[in-house]
Design a protein around this motif. Structure first.
Motif, mmCIF file in Angstrom:
data_model
loop_
_atom_site.group_PDB
_atom_site.id
_atom_site.type_symbol
_atom_site.label_atom_id
_atom_site.label_comp_id
_atom_site.label_asym_id
_atom_site.label_seq_id
_atom_site.Cartn_x
_atom_site.Cartn_y
_atom_site.Cartn_z
ATOM 1 N N CYS A 149 0.716 -1.057 -0.024
ATOM 2 C CA CYS A 149 -0.038 0.131 -0.240
ATOM 3 C C CYS A 149 0.639 1.435 -0.183
ATOM 4 O O CYS A 149 0.430 2.028 -0.746
ATOM 5 N N ALA A 150 1.972 1.086 0.196
ATOM 6 C CA ALA A 150 3.092 2.043 0.698
ATOM 7 C C ALA A 150 3.416 2.879 -0.516
ATOM 8 O O ALA A 150 2.966 3.764 -1.111
ATOM 9 N N LYS A 151 3.629 1.046 -1.860
ATOM 10 C CA LYS A 151 3.833 1.779 -2.407
ATOM 11 C C LYS A 151 2.776 2.001 -3.589
ATOM 12 O O LYS A 151 2.866 3.090 -4.641
ATOM 13 N N VAL A 152 1.433 1.917 -3.246
ATOM 14 C CA VAL A 152 0.427 2.533 -3.852
ATOM 15 C C VAL A 152 0.298 3.591 -4.116
ATOM 16 O O VAL A 152 0.131 4.426 -5.393
ATOM 17 N N ALA A 153 0.142 4.360 -2.729
ATOM 18 C CA ALA A 153 0.173 5.385 -2.542
ATOM 19 C C ALA A 153 1.537 6.499 -3.233
ATOM 20 O O ALA A 153 1.334 7.454 -3.882
ATOM 21 N N GLU A 154 3.256 5.984 -3.086
ATOM 22 C CA GLU A 154 3.747 6.182 -3.723
ATOM 23 C C GLU A 154 3.791 6.709 -4.933
ATOM 24 O O GLU A 154 4.419 7.596 -5.874
ATOM 25 N N LEU A 155 3.450 5.373 -6.700
ATOM 26 C CA LEU A 155 3.464 5.422 -7.332
ATOM 27 C C LEU A 155 1.968 5.393 -7.507
ATOM 28 O O LEU A 155 2.081 5.627 -9.159
ATOM 29 N N ASP A 156 1.493 5.918 -7.259
ATOM 30 C CA ASP A 156 0.028 6.240 -7.867
ATOM 31 C C ASP A 156 -0.603 5.341 -9.077
ATOM 32 O O ASP A 156 -0.340 5.899 -9.605
ATOM 33 N N LEU A 157 -0.779 3.723 -8.353
ATOM 34 C CA LEU A 157 -1.069 2.884 -8.501
ATOM 35 C C LEU A 157 -2.247 2.610 -9.580
ATOM 36 O O LEU A 157 -3.078 1.986 -9.414
ATOM 37 N N ALA A 178 -7.046 3.644 -8.746
ATOM 38 C CA ALA A 178 -8.454 3.371 -7.925
ATOM 39 C C ALA A 178 -8.566 2.238 -7.225
ATOM 40 O O ALA A 178 -8.898 1.568 -6.397
ATOM 41 N N GLU A 179 -8.161 1.100 -7.810
ATOM 42 C CA GLU A 179 -8.414 -0.460 -7.897
ATOM 43 C C GLU A 179 -7.675 -0.007 -6.227
ATOM 44 O O GLU A 179 -8.632 -1.346 -5.262
ATOM 45 N N LEU A 180 -6.144 -0.738 -6.765
ATOM 46 C CA LEU A 180 -5.958 -0.804 -5.579
ATOM 47 C C LEU A 180 -5.683 0.668 -4.274
ATOM 48 O O LEU A 180 -5.456 -0.179 -3.212
ATOM 49 N N LYS A 181 -6.057 1.927 -5.061
ATOM 50 C CA LYS A 181 -5.834 2.353 -4.057
ATOM 51 C C LYS A 181 -7.488 2.081 -2.893
ATOM 52 O O LYS A 181 -7.071 2.047 -1.070
ATOM 53 N N GLU A 182 -7.950 2.039 -3.848
ATOM 54 C CA GLU A 182 -9.474 0.624 -2.556
ATOM 55 C C GLU A 182 -9.368 -0.097 -1.749
ATOM 56 O O GLU A 182 -10.175 0.192 -0.639
ATOM 57 N N LYS A 183 -8.610 -1.333 -2.442
ATOM 58 C CA LYS A 183 -7.722 -2.193 -1.615
ATOM 59 C C LYS A 183 -7.075 -1.320 -0.339
ATOM 60 O O LYS A 183 -7.663 -2.239 0.131
#
Length: 211
Positions: free
Chosen positions: A130-138, A140-145
């Motif tokens: 999740c830290a990487k999801v936020a850092e790399l802006d991956l 909406a789907e992964l951010k929701e997870k």
């Protein structure tokens, strides 16, 4: 001009693009732009994962194992590897392309799929991902997870990941394969066009218009 299936085949077979093979496998698995064919999809996932280290293909192959797709035995292996192994293989790739596989691997750890359950290590993998999801802006789907995981964070034990590439000690096969989260299964029709264009970009080839 050409159909999505034409360009996916070109990306995979002519340009030998492993990402293109993953896309082609997705089209066959979902019946998007091609007749549904789970066996062919599994063949393409296996090729892209084991030969090209394509993270999303490894994740998809793991889910094919857990779901018994493409003639694979739910309690079997592919080249000696379990679904949990394939999730880990995908997770060990790039942070951008391996995020979904990391969530799948964490879920397998939590549920004890293909080995002992390890909720603390699962939570650590989720937090790192999740830290990487936020850092790399991956997306909406992964951010929701990640948002859902944060909501329940207080109930999750967390272990430090001193050696993230090491398998859990004493891993052993398990009959439990239910409930593994499949972000891959939620891919939409427009993924095919975007992914084929991405393969073109990676191969520095102008594919032209994709219908």
């Amino acid at each position: 001009a050409g159909t999505r299936l034409d360009w996916a085949r070109k990306a995979c077979m002519e340009l030998q693009g492993f990402y293109g093979c993953f896309v082609l496998g997705t089209m066959y698995e979902m019946g998007v732009g091609a007749a549904k064919n789970d066996k062919r999809a599994v063949e393409l996932y296996k090729f892209a994962c084991l030969n090209g280290g394509e993270e999303e293909a490894c994740n998809a192959l793991g889910h094919s194992l857990t779901e018994g797709k493409g003639g694979l035995d739910r309690d079997g292996k592919v080249d000696g590897r379990t679904a949990r192994d394939f999730f880990k293989l995908g997770c060990d790739g790039s942070p951008k392309d391996g995020a979904a596989a990391c969530f799948s691997y964490a879920d397998a750890l939590r549920r004890g799929v293909d080995g002992p359950a390890d909720p603390a290590r699962a939570a650590a993998y989720e937090d790192r991902t999740c830290a990487k999801v936020a850092e790399l802006d991956l997306g909406a789907e992964l951010k929701e997870k990640c948002s859902k995981l944060t909501t329940h964070a207080a109930a999750r034990p967390v272990a430090a990941l001193h050696a993230p590439s090491a398998p859990p000690p004493g891993a052993a096969p398990s009959a439990s394969r239910s409930g593994t989260v499949s972000i891959h299964a939620a891919k939409r029709d427009d993924l095919c066009i975007d992914a084929i264009q991405e393969q073109a970009r990676r191969a520095h080839v102008d594919f032209g218009k994709v219908d």
